[in-house]
Motif scaffolding. Structure first.
Motif, PDB file in Angstrom:
ATOM      1  N   LEU A   1       3.571   9.233  -6.640  1.00  0.00           N
ATOM      2  CA  LEU A   1       2.136   9.379  -6.879  1.00  0.00           C
ATOM      3  C   LEU A   1       1.637   8.327  -7.866  1.00  0.00           C
ATOM      4  CD1 LEU A   1       1.943  13.282  -7.108  1.00  0.00           C
ATOM      5  CD2 LEU A   1       1.104  11.837  -5.242  1.00  0.00           C
ATOM      6  N   ASN A   2       2.431   8.019  -8.896  1.00  0.00           N
ATOM      7  CA  ASN A   2       2.060   6.949  -9.820  1.00  0.00           C
ATOM      8  C   ASN A   2       2.104   5.588  -9.141  1.00  0.00           C
ATOM      9  OD1 ASN A   2       1.766   7.820 -12.905  1.00  0.00           O
ATOM     10  ND2 ASN A   2       3.285   9.163 -11.957  1.00  0.00           N
ATOM     11  N   MET A   3       3.039   5.435  -8.211  1.00  0.00           N
ATOM     12  CA  MET A   3       3.141   4.183  -7.464  1.00  0.00           C
ATOM     13  C   MET A   3       1.878   3.945  -6.635  1.00  0.00           C
ATOM     14  SD  MET A   3       5.339   1.653  -6.721  1.00  0.00           S
ATOM     15  CE  MET A   3       5.406   0.338  -5.486  1.00  0.00           C
ATOM     16  N   VAL A   4       1.410   4.965  -5.955  1.00  0.00           N
ATOM     17  CA  VAL A   4       0.203   4.838  -5.137  1.00  0.00           C
ATOM     18  C   VAL A   4      -1.009   4.568  -6.025  1.00  0.00           C
ATOM     19  CG1 VAL A   4      -1.326   6.073  -3.560  1.00  0.00           C
ATOM     20  CG2 VAL A   4       1.145   6.269  -3.298  1.00  0.00           C
ATOM     21  N   GLU A   5      -1.062   5.237  -7.171  1.00  0.00           N
ATOM     22  CA  GLU A   5      -2.211   5.080  -8.058  1.00  0.00           C
ATOM     23  C   GLU A   5      -2.248   3.702  -8.719  1.00  0.00           C
ATOM     24  OE1 GLU A   5      -4.091   7.184 -12.093  1.00  0.00           O
ATOM     25  OE2 GLU A   5      -2.304   8.003 -11.115  1.00  0.00           O
ATOM     26  N   ARG A   6      -1.108   3.190  -9.135  1.00  0.00           N
ATOM     27  CA  ARG A   6      -1.063   1.935  -9.871  1.00  0.00           C
ATOM     28  C   ARG A   6      -0.964   0.719  -8.954  1.00  0.00           C
ATOM     29  NH1 ARG A   6       1.421   2.750 -15.050  1.00  0.00           N
ATOM     30  NH2 ARG A   6       1.867   0.501 -15.096  1.00  0.00           N
ATOM     31  N   CYS A   7      -0.177   0.843  -7.886  1.00  0.00           N
ATOM     32  CA  CYS A   7       0.107  -0.318  -7.043  1.00  0.00           C
ATOM     33  C   CYS A   7      -0.663  -0.323  -5.732  1.00  0.00           C
ATOM     34  CB  CYS A   7       1.609  -0.402  -6.757  1.00  0.00           C
ATOM     35  SG  CYS A   7       2.629  -0.439  -8.252  1.00  0.00           S
ATOM     36  N   GLY A   8      -1.291   0.781  -5.394  1.00  0.00           N
ATOM     37  CA  GLY A   8      -2.094   0.825  -4.175  1.00  0.00           C
ATOM     38  C   GLY A   8      -1.303   1.061  -2.915  1.00  0.00           C
ATOM     39  N   CYS A   9       0.013   1.310  -3.019  1.00  0.00           N
ATOM     40  CA  CYS A   9       0.836   1.577  -1.845  1.00  0.00           C
ATOM     41  C   CYS A   9       2.021   2.422  -2.273  1.00  0.00           C
ATOM     42  CB  CYS A   9       1.304   0.276  -1.185  1.00  0.00           C
ATOM     43  SG  CYS A   9       2.236  -0.810  -2.294  1.00  0.00           S
ATOM     44  N   ALA A  10       2.779   2.939  -1.289  1.00  0.00           N
ATOM     45  CA  ALA A  10       3.877   3.863  -1.549  1.00  0.00           C
ATOM     46  C   ALA A  10       5.222   3.172  -1.350  1.00  0.00           C
ATOM     47  CB  ALA A  10       3.770   5.082  -0.628  1.00  0.00           C
ATOM     48  N   TYR A  11       6.199   3.620  -2.142  1.00  0.00           N
ATOM     49  CA  TYR A  11       7.561   3.079  -2.043  1.00  0.00           C
ATOM     50  C   TYR A  11       8.231   3.656  -0.798  1.00  0.00           C
ATOM     51  CZ  TYR A  11      12.174   1.572  -3.684  1.00  0.00           C
ATOM     52  OH  TYR A  11      13.400   0.974  -3.801  1.00  0.00           O
ATOM     53  N   TYR A  12       8.955   2.795  -0.068  1.00  0.00           N
ATOM     54  CA  TYR A  12       9.454   3.185   1.246  1.00  0.00           C
ATOM     55  C   TYR A  12      10.514   4.270   1.184  1.00  0.00           C
ATOM     56  CZ  TYR A  12      11.043   2.694   6.057  1.00  0.00           C
ATOM     57  OH  TYR A  12      11.363   2.949   7.370  1.00  0.00           O
ATOM     58  N   PHE A  13      11.224   4.401   0.066  1.00  0.00           N
ATOM     59  CA  PHE A  13      12.326   5.357  -0.009  1.00  0.00           C
ATOM     60  C   PHE A  13      11.843   6.799  -0.168  1.00  0.00           C
ATOM     61  CE2 PHE A  13      16.481   3.085  -0.820  1.00  0.00           C
ATOM     62  CZ  PHE A  13      16.039   1.871  -0.329  1.00  0.00           C
ATOM     63  N   TYR A  14      10.586   7.001  -0.535  1.00  0.00           N
ATOM     64  CA  TYR A  14      10.079   8.337  -0.835  1.00  0.00           C
ATOM     65  C   TYR A  14       9.007   8.728   0.178  1.00  0.00           C
ATOM     66  CZ  TYR A  14      12.366   7.368  -5.298  1.00  0.00           C
ATOM     67  OH  TYR A  14      13.288   7.044  -6.258  1.00  0.00           O
ATOM     68  N   PRO A  15       8.708  10.028   0.313  1.00  0.00           N
ATOM     69  CA  PRO A  15       7.707  10.463   1.299  1.00  0.00           C
ATOM     70  C   PRO A  15       6.337   9.834   1.052  1.00  0.00           C
ATOM     71  CG  PRO A  15       8.979  12.335   0.502  1.00  0.00           C
ATOM     72  CD  PRO A  15       9.349  11.171  -0.355  1.00  0.00           C
ATOM     73  N   LEU A  16       5.579   9.737   2.112  1.00  0.00           N
ATOM     74  CA  LEU A  16       4.273   9.083   2.079  1.00  0.00           C
ATOM     75  C   LEU A  16       3.180  10.091   1.758  1.00  0.00           C
ATOM     76  CD1 LEU A  16       3.038   6.247   2.634  1.00  0.00           C
ATOM     77  CD2 LEU A  16       2.569   7.056   4.961  1.00  0.00           C
ATOM     78  N   PRO A  17       2.432   9.898   0.667  1.00  0.00           N
ATOM     79  CA  PRO A  17       1.311  10.811   0.387  1.00  0.00           C
ATOM     80  C   PRO A  17       0.196  10.645   1.408  1.00  0.00           C
ATOM     81  CG  PRO A  17       1.977   9.556  -1.574  1.00  0.00           C
ATOM     82  CD  PRO A  17       2.641   8.927  -0.405  1.00  0.00           C
ATOM     83  N   ASN A  18      -0.668  11.642   1.475  1.00  0.00           N
ATOM     84  CA  ASN A  18      -1.789  11.596   2.407  1.00  0.00           C
ATOM     85  C   ASN A  18      -2.729  10.450   2.050  1.00  0.00           C
ATOM     86  OD1 ASN A  18      -0.860  13.893   3.776  1.00  0.00           O
ATOM     87  ND2 ASN A  18      -1.970  15.261   2.400  1.00  0.00           N
TER      88      ASN A  18
END
Length: 625
Positions: A401-418
């Motif tokens: 969730l911090n990755m999506v908030e700070r970097c604008g995208c999700a890390y591939y190893f973890y589930p994808l947020p909505n």
């Protein structure tokens, strides 16, 4: 004449005064509904003479000996202070909410845990094969420049279409933006790849990551092997993220990996496992994860568990991503994701690994006793996994969730947020820079994930111990490999590194439950307080009530005396003209009416004003006139 007529005979006055004294004495002998004392001294003396608290009577019985009175006063109040000091310690312990650990051994049928087994072979999936081949070519040239190592590449069809050529040029462009370089250990100045003046022991390898504002840093590693694997993995993840549908990577070949599967001497089938793909560990299979038909084990031992024969020979693998041979296994509870990095361990090829388990359950007290959570609903982190709450699930969800908030995208190893998408440097050019910066903050707990994510109140763990032996043996390997090759229609080229056997079973029939119970209950608190009260004063609950009565009486007397003081001040009249004789008579007649109320002692010096009647002669001669 008018004065004589208004006077009462002396005998009548004496009779009336005697009657009033008798009436007052009767009232004093009667016990009132609410009895108050006339002074603090009388209250304290009555309390010390009649209380059941030990030592209190010594404060008044020795009042003629001031030394004894002082000694017992100091001893009494010192003991009182020690009592309440002990009370403070007891209350401090009570409100710290301590717990007792309870150990129980349960002997009954146990549900067999879930077992996840991965191939340790990241596969060249058809959807990304061409891009991986291009990445291998770039890596080949990089190793040649850095280490003068000519890595052999498998022969492939390098003819590509125009679309694939554009994709290859795009990959080359992004690889050049994140090159693998050598740098001095004491500074971050890049050196020429073929500089002869550089001591090989005086530099380290890493790759450059830059932000959108061209703020770059060097992700360096002391080991060249680690640097090459991390650099290759970074580009590999970007290639995987470009696949529009993860189902394109589902190229499971269960029969070609699992040669044999048996549980409780019964053969496993497809209903007993589920499949998922791990970017680094390849195809993974989870056994006994179906909650509708769980395996149960009623007896311990190797013949009453799960037995697997797996293929460990790597075929068409990615040598720069996977540097080990064998399989990776993890034991976990149902409805929990398999975090292979944390709890898994590798199985060696050509070895029979026997893993014995001991089940252990932990039940914690929630609420004021600990900060555990029942189901994670009170944790301020969204659960991104389709499983129940665990501490690792929460921590990884927090990072994502911090990755999506700070970097604008999700890390591939973890589930994808909505509403989010996986990081890909064709769309998010600076995500690598943001990721490694965020990862450093995550490890230092700057993000607060380790503080936010609490332990579950109920959790199940499995204590594992492993034993190893050569399998198959030297005298039996020929016929074993022959039968396996005939059964699975696969020719094993490397017999010693081709297969491995895994046995997973319960070591003992019972399992341990670690529970918690309150160490300090209300009953324990009252018992501790009573023990201290009896120790220091040798009294009971009724003695406490006597002490409470003393406090209430003290407050009541204070209130009454204060009220009388204010009332007396209101009745004081301002100074006026001199009083005549009639006024003096009236004052003397009204004086008894202003006497103190019942049971109050008023000590005062009254100076009677001069009265002319006092100058008149008394006696029969006066009456005879």
């Amino acid at each position: 004449g008018s004065v004589k007529a208004g006077k009462m005979p002396e005998g009548e006055k004496m009779r009336q005064r005697k009657q009033e004294e008798e009436q007052q004495q009767k009232e004093e002998e009667q016990e009132g509904l609410i009895e108050f004392y006339s002074s603090y001294q009388e209250l304290f003396q009555f309390f010390c003479s009649n209380t059941t608290i030990h030592g209190a009577i010594r404060l008044v019985c020795s009042k003629k000996n001031k030394m004894k009175t002082a000694f017992w006063s100091v001893l009494f109040f010192f003991t009182f202070g020690l009592l309440y000091w002990q009370f403070g310690i007891i209350y401090r312990d009570y409100f710290s909410y301590p717990v007792n650990l309870n150990l129980n051994l349960n002997s009954d049928r146990m549900a067999f845990p879930a077992v996840t087994l991965c191939t340790l072979n990241p596969y060249r999936y058809s959807a990304i094969r061409k891009q991986l081949d291009k990445l291998d070519q770039i890596t080949h040239q990089t190793l040649l420049d850095l280490y003068d190592y000519n890595m052999s590449l498998p022969q492939r069809d390098w003819s590509t279409s125009s679309t694939q050529k554009r994709s290859s040029r795009s990959l080359l462009h992004h690889v050049q933006r994140h090159p693998l370089r050598r740098q001095k250990r004491d500074n971050l100045v890049s050196l020429p790849e073929n500089s002869p003046s550089v001591d090989k022991n005086d530099w380290k390898i890493g790759f450059v990551l830059c932000s959108e504002n061209n703020d770059c840093f060097h992700q360096a590693y002391s080991s060249g092997v680690d640097a090459v694997r991390e650099w290759y993995s970074f580009h590999y993840i970007n290639i995987l993220a470009q696949v529009p549908d993860a189902k394109d990577l589902d190229e499971s070949d269960f029969e070609n990996f699992i040669y044999s599967c048996r549980f409780n001497e019964a053969t496993c089938d497809k209903a007993n496992y589920t499949h998922f793909h791990h970017p680094l560990y390849g195809n993974c299979y989870t056994f006994n994860d179906n909650s509708s038909s769980l395996w149960t084990s009623s007896m311990p031992g190797i013949n009453n568990g799960l037995s697997l024969v797996v293929r460990t020979e790597q075929n068409d693998f990615i040598p720069l991503l996977s540097t080990v041979t064998g399989a990776r296994v993890m034991v976990h509870d149902q409805n929990e994701p398999a975090f292979m990095d944390d709890g898994g361990f590798n199985v060696r090829p050509g070895i029979e690994t026997s893993i014995s388990m001991r089940k252990e359950m932990t039940v914690r007290l929630g609420g004021s006793y600990s900060d555990c959570t029942e189901d994670g609903s009170d944790v301020p982190v969204q659960n991104l996994y389709s499983s129940r709450y665990t501490e690792q699930v929460c921590i990884r969800s927090c990072f994502q969730l911090n990755m999506v908030e700070r970097c604008g995208c999700a890390y591939y190893f973890y589930p994808l947020p909505n509403g989010a998408e996986y990081c890909d440097y064709t769309k998010h050019t600076a995500w690598g820079y943001c990721y490694y910066k965020l990862l450093a903050e995550f490890k230092a707990d700057v993000l607060g994930c380790f503080h936010k994510c609490r332990k579950p109140c109920k959790m199940t763990q499995y204590q594992l111990s492993a034993g190893y032996s050569r399998w198959p043996s030297a005298v039996s390997e020929d016929w074993v490999f022959y039968v396996l090759s005939q059964q699975n229609k696969y020719n094993i080229t490397s017999k010693r590194n081709g297969v491995a056997k895994v046995n997973i079973f319960f070591e003992e029939w019972h399992y341990k439950t670690n529970g918690e119970s309150p160490a300090f209950t209300v009953e324990t608190l009252l018992s501790q307080l009573g023990n201290q009260w009896s120790l220091w004063f040798g009294s009971s609950v009724l003695s406490v009530m006597e002490l409470a009565e003393l406090v209430l009486d003290f407050i009541a007397i204070t209130f009454i005396l204060t009220f009388r003081w204010f009332r007396a001040r209101q009745k004081l009249s301002p100074p006026g003209p001199p009083l005549n004789s009639q006024d003096n008579v009236a004052f003397q007649d009204e004086a008894p009416a202003l006497s103190a109320p019942h049971r109050f002692t008023v000590k005062a010096v009254v100076t009677t004003l001069p009265c002319y009647n006092s100058l008149e002669p008394r006696g029969p001669s006066r009456d005879g006139e």
